[in-house]
Write an enzyme that holds these catalytic residues in place. Structure first.
Site, PDB file in Angstrom:
ATOM      1  N   LYS A   1      -3.417  -0.886  -8.536  1.00 48.97           N
ATOM      2  CA  LYS A   1      -3.136  -2.302  -8.966  1.00 48.97           C
ATOM      3  C   LYS A   1      -3.695  -2.816 -10.320  1.00 48.97           C
ATOM      4  O   LYS A   1      -4.810  -2.330 -10.708  1.00 48.97           O
ATOM      5  CB  LYS A   1      -3.972  -2.974  -7.786  1.00 48.97           C
ATOM      6  CG  LYS A   1      -3.939  -4.460  -7.899  1.00 48.97           C
ATOM      7  CD  LYS A   1      -2.308  -4.919  -7.827  1.00 48.97           C
ATOM      8  CE  LYS A   1      -1.469  -4.375  -6.615  1.00 48.97           C
ATOM      9  NZ  LYS A   1      -0.095  -4.560  -6.773  1.00 48.97           N
TER      10      LYS A   1
ATOM     11  N   GLN B   1      -5.265  -9.364  -2.543  1.00 46.68           N
ATOM     12  CA  GLN B   1      -5.189  -8.322  -1.615  1.00 46.68           C
ATOM     13  C   GLN B   1      -6.725  -8.234  -1.248  1.00 46.68           C
ATOM     14  O   GLN B   1      -7.231  -7.958  -0.123  1.00 46.68           O
ATOM     15  CB  GLN B   1      -4.480  -7.165  -2.191  1.00 46.68           C
ATOM     16  CG  GLN B   1      -3.198  -7.156  -2.129  1.00 46.68           C
ATOM     17  CD  GLN B   1      -2.786  -7.363  -3.564  1.00 46.68           C
ATOM     18  OE1 GLN B   1      -3.371  -8.069  -4.274  1.00 46.68           O
ATOM     19  NE2 GLN B   1      -1.666  -6.794  -4.195  1.00 46.68           N
TER      20      GLN B   1
ATOM     21  N   GLY C   1       0.728  -1.192   0.016  1.00 43.71           N
ATOM     22  CA  GLY C   1      -0.113  -0.094  -0.060  1.00 43.71           C
ATOM     23  C   GLY C   1       0.818   1.261   0.092  1.00 43.71           C
ATOM     24  O   GLY C   1       1.593   1.387   0.952  1.00 43.71           O
TER      25      GLY C   1
ATOM     26  N   ASP D   1      -1.472   4.496  -6.550  1.00 45.46           N
ATOM     27  CA  ASP D   1      -0.252   4.327  -6.157  1.00 45.46           C
ATOM     28  C   ASP D   1       0.409   5.746  -6.723  1.00 45.46           C
ATOM     29  O   ASP D   1       1.508   6.059  -6.159  1.00 45.46           O
ATOM     30  CB  ASP D   1       0.373   3.194  -6.656  1.00 45.46           C
ATOM     31  CG  ASP D   1      -0.046   1.858  -5.757  1.00 45.46           C
ATOM     32  OD1 ASP D   1       0.754   1.620  -4.768  1.00 45.46           O
ATOM     33  OD2 ASP D   1      -1.079   1.353  -5.870  1.00 45.46           O
TER      34      ASP D   1
END
Length: 339
Positions: free
Chosen positions: A240, A188, A53, A229
């Site tokens: 992701k 995840q 993360g 991100d």
């Protein structure tokens, strides 16, 4: 509704000068904490996804440098540690941002270096709570919210970005529920998001990655909320792998697609998503599952860990500084100039 206080996956043990990380590879089977005393060990934990993360790895890196400073590392060692940490994962800009911020303090007394790391942690959690407050009104009443990967407390200093929006909506009395897609290959969504939401008493249903389009077509999804991100200056979003496909599906079905991220994720020095480096991880992470091979030997596999969603597919970007809608470039520039 009162929601359980979220976990904080990155802690600092002041008494022993250790970084404590919740081992996210062990979840959901075991809540196991690791105690690390060097920047090298923290960098390895970032690379192998023990901690993951974008905001969380930035906090972990900050504490790693504080550990080195508190244990008496000299300037050369501190520079090497900073470089090692910054290169641990290339796509998540929060990591490099946190290392740059800490590097500016490495000549100060060790107590001041640790105070800066604590500030990075505290600011991230405060940002997540503000993101939640700004994003919650965007979620339709009683909606079923689709999310991807894990952008919750586990991915931040605490509270979460995408799941911070969910959490704040629930706390405000909106009786929403969540669809969490499993997010292959690291799972995840299945291992972390489902675990986190279930732990906190927020209704969650697990989906496989291929189900979203059909459920959207049936009217079972009200909106999509994801983290990020890195966000480029034009509003393109790296997140992701699989996020781009969900954005395309949401656009086709005329569903809102929201991105929730702290301002430290916005990289105005990166013009567009085409300029964002995309991390390629090893094929073994695709062909192996729980220690067992799930594909024929000799068959190659690809694993770009992230993809880029064009700004045109993003309904709004929610940061602690404000909510940005199209034209995203102008909105981001306005928020940048306001501080």
């Amino acid at each position: 509704m009162t929601v359980r206080e979220p976990l904080r996956p990155v802690l600092y043990d002041d008494a022993r000068d250790l970084v404590r990380l919740l081992d996210q590879k062990a979840l959901p089977a075991e809540e196991r904490w690791l105690e690390l005393s060097t920047a090298d060990a923290v960098a390895a934990a970032i690379r192998d996804l023990t901690v993951r993360g974008a905001p969380a790895i930035g906090v972990a890196a900050a504490y790693a440098l504080a550990v080195e400073a508190r244990r008496g590392a000299g300037p050369e060692r501190l520079r090497a540690a900073a470089d090692l940490l910054a290169r641990a994962r290339p796509t998540a800009v929060n990591l490099a941002w946190a290392v740059r911020r800490m590097s500016a303090r490495l000549g100060a007394p060790a107590a001041d270096v640790l105070a800066e790391a604590h500030a990075i942690r505290d600011e991230d959690e405060a940002a997540c709570r503000r993101i939640g407050a700004l994003g919650a009104p965007l979620v339709p009443a009683r909606a079923r919210v689709l999310t991807h990967c894990n952008a919750g407390a586990l991915a931040t200093a605490g509270y979460g970005t995408a799941l911070g929006v969910v959490r704040a909506a629930v706390e405000s009395g909106n009786a929403i529920s969540v669809f969490a897609d499993e997010t292959r290959p690291f799972l995840q969504g299945a291992r972390l998001t489902a675990w986190e939401l279930h732990r906190d008493g927020i209704p969650v249903t697990l989906l496989t990655d291929g189900m979203a389009g059909w459920l959207m077509a049936r009217g079972e999804i009200g909106c999509v909320v994801v983290g990020a991100d890195r966000i480029a200056a034009n509003g393109d979003v790296a997140n992701k792998i699989g996020t781009y496909a969900l954005a395309v599906l949401a656009a086709h079905h005329r569903l809102p697609f929201y991105v929730a991220a702290p301002w430290s994720t916005v990289d105005l020095a990166t013009p567009t998503g085409a300029d964002i480096p995309i991390e390629e991880r090893g094929a073994d992470e695709v062909v192996m599952l729980a220690g067992q091979r799930i594909a024929p030997a000799g068959v190659p596999a690809r694993y770009p860990a992230f993809d880029v969603t064009p700004a045109a597919l993003v309904t709004a970007i929610v940061t602690e500084r404000g909510v940005v809608r199209a034209p995203h470039a102008a909105g981001l520039a306005t928020l940048a100039s306001a501080r």
